[in-house]
Design an enzyme around this catalytic site. Structure first.
Site, PDB file in Angstrom:
ATOM      1  N   VAL A  77      23.335   7.070   2.969  1.00  0.00           N
ATOM      2  CA  VAL A  77      24.489   6.988   2.058  1.00  0.00           C
ATOM      3  C   VAL A  77      24.041   7.088   0.599  1.00  0.00           C
ATOM      4  O   VAL A  77      24.836   7.397  -0.282  1.00  0.00           O
ATOM      5  CB  VAL A  77      25.275   5.679   2.310  1.00  0.00           C
ATOM      6  N   GLY A 108       4.723   9.036   9.745  1.00  0.00           N
ATOM      7  CA  GLY A 108       3.824   8.056   9.155  1.00  0.00           C
ATOM      8  C   GLY A 108       4.455   7.317   7.996  1.00  0.00           C
ATOM      9  O   GLY A 108       5.602   7.558   7.611  1.00  0.00           O
ATOM     10  N   PHE A 152       0.825  -1.200   0.000  1.00  0.00           N
ATOM     11  CA  PHE A 152       0.000   0.000   0.000  1.00  0.00           C
ATOM     12  C   PHE A 152       0.864   1.256   0.000  1.00  0.00           C
ATOM     13  O   PHE A 152       0.589   2.214  -0.737  1.00  0.00           O
ATOM     14  CB  PHE A 152      -0.926   0.002   1.215  1.00  0.00           C
ATOM     15  N   SER A 177       2.884   9.782   4.682  1.00  0.00           N
ATOM     16  CA  SER A 177       4.053  10.653   4.577  1.00  0.00           C
ATOM     17  C   SER A 177       4.544  10.794   3.141  1.00  0.00           C
ATOM     18  O   SER A 177       5.481  11.573   2.888  1.00  0.00           O
ATOM     19  CB  SER A 177       5.194  10.116   5.447  1.00  0.00           C
ATOM     20  N   SER A 213       8.104  13.847   7.189  1.00  0.00           N
ATOM     21  CA  SER A 213       6.785  13.820   7.819  1.00  0.00           C
ATOM     22  C   SER A 213       6.618  12.502   8.560  1.00  0.00           C
ATOM     23  O   SER A 213       7.247  11.501   8.219  1.00  0.00           O
ATOM     24  CB  SER A 213       5.677  13.960   6.774  1.00  0.00           C
ATOM     25  N   GLY A 257      11.918   3.348   2.289  1.00  0.00           N
ATOM     26  CA  GLY A 257      12.220   2.390   1.223  1.00  0.00           C
ATOM     27  C   GLY A 257      11.042   2.193   0.294  1.00  0.00           C
ATOM     28  O   GLY A 257      11.208   2.045  -0.925  1.00  0.00           O
ATOM     29  N   ASP A 258       9.835   2.201   0.851  1.00  0.00           N
ATOM     30  CA  ASP A 258       8.636   2.077   0.025  1.00  0.00           C
ATOM     31  C   ASP A 258       8.457   3.310  -0.858  1.00  0.00           C
ATOM     32  O   ASP A 258       8.043   3.202  -2.020  1.00  0.00           O
ATOM     33  CB  ASP A 258       7.405   1.884   0.913  1.00  0.00           C
ATOM     34  N   THR A 275      10.154   5.603   8.645  1.00  0.00           N
ATOM     35  CA  THR A 275       9.194   4.560   8.305  1.00  0.00           C
ATOM     36  C   THR A 275       8.661   4.781   6.893  1.00  0.00           C
ATOM     37  O   THR A 275       8.172   5.857   6.568  1.00  0.00           O
ATOM     38  CB  THR A 275       8.005   4.559   9.290  1.00  0.00           C
TER      39      THR A 275
END
Length: 316
Positions: free
Chosen positions: A231, A304, A41, A308, A302, A266-267, A263
């Site tokens: 990095v 979340g 998601f 975010s 931000s 990476g997504d 959080t």
């Protein structure tokens, strides 16, 4: 017709923000919030906010969490194609410290019921996309079926092999045109499939030639992008397919950010990479990575996960 199809997970995230991450046996105070998450998601929302027409293929329970997924996706123009599940919609427990570092525990629920049969029914959708993106928070046979179907139709496939403890087979990895592990996931994959043991913290310090050689052993026929947090990223192509780049391997520096919460970073990277590739498939690959880096940096400013994700397109 969707330009990006994301196959994966949705979770209702329960988040505690603390001065420091909890240790074994500790009871600490924190600020609580709840919201949408799950790697699939998050990546679908990122792709949509990066400008791609996006469809999210998943499994949802017939509960409040499932309704949340549909409602929030609709707000961002994401089409949801969901297999109905008797299990509760997935959940995640997240602790975030004052430095933006996090630890996460997942309750898969409905995510683990996404079936290969349901994926097979989505073949026209997968074949009609420009990019199909998947992760490993759903049954691995279903993810492999999705990537195999898309790749057979000539669609660019991206596999984000996360989380690191998911045991993806070589057969699954090699259904990806582009593999996007972070340093921990890359180290885990090397240990399982290349016989090279190392800690994730050691990956960024490797010289480019060594890192490129390990990438070629892991995915001989495709591109590997290792995300390295602050990095930046390392890119490794096969010599015969440089995707418009001048070099077979190189590093891309991270964008600076006023980090609040990592959080979902990476997504954010993966969703933005998919959107950028769909937007300009003939552009040099390093331009897509630079955009994804910038998008991920903005996402950390931000709180979340899905919420975010910035609204930033490749033209921005």
């Amino acid at each position: 017709m969707s330009s990006v199809v994301v196959v994966g997970s949705f979770n209702v995230d329960h988040v505690w923000r603390c001065d420091a991450l909890p240790t074994a046996g500790a009871t600490i105070a924190g600020r609580y919030s709840s919201g949408p998450g799950g790697k699939g998601f998050n990546q679908a929302i990122a792709a949509a906010r990066a400008g791609a027409a996006t469809t999210f293929v998943c499994a949802l329970g017939g509960d409040v969490g499932g309704a949340m997924a549909r409602g929030l996706a609709e707000q961002d123009g994401v089409q949801v194609v969901a297999e109905a599940s008797n299990e509760p919609t997935g959940t995640g427990g997240i602790y975030v410290d004052n430095h933006g570092r996090n630890t996460i525990v997942i309750g898969p629920g409905a995510n683990f019921t996404l079936s290969p049969g349901f994926i097979a029914q989505q073949q026209p959708l997968l074949a009609g996309a420009q990019v199909v993106l998947a992760q490993l928070e759903s049954p691995l046979e279903s993810i492999e079926a999705a990537l195999t179907s898309a790749r057979a139709a000539g669609v660019t496939t991206i596999l984000n092999p996360a989380p690191a403890n998911a045991v993806a087979s070589i057969a699954l990895l090699r259904q990806s045109d582009i593999l996007t592990p972070n340093e921990t996931e890359f180290a885990a994959l090397l240990g399982r499939h290349v016989g090279q043991r190392m800690e994730g913290d050691d990956v960024a310090a490797l010289d480019g030639n060594t890192l490129h050689g390990l990438c070629r052993q892991l995915l001989p026929g495709g591109t590997v992008v290792i995300t390295l947090g602050a990095v930046g990223a390392f890119v490794s192509h096969e010599d015969e397919h440089l995707r418009g780049d001048a070099q077979a391997y190189y590093r891309v520096a991270a964008d600076t950010a006023q980090t609040v919460d990592t959080t979902g970073a990476g997504d954010a990277f993966n969703g933005a990479l998919a959107a950028s590739l769909a937007h300009a498939p003939q552009a040099a690959f390093n331009l897509h990575v630079r955009f994804a880096n910038r998008f991920a940096a903005r996402s950390t400013e931000s709180e979340g996960a899905a919420v975010s994700m910035p609204r930033l397109t490749p033209e921005s």
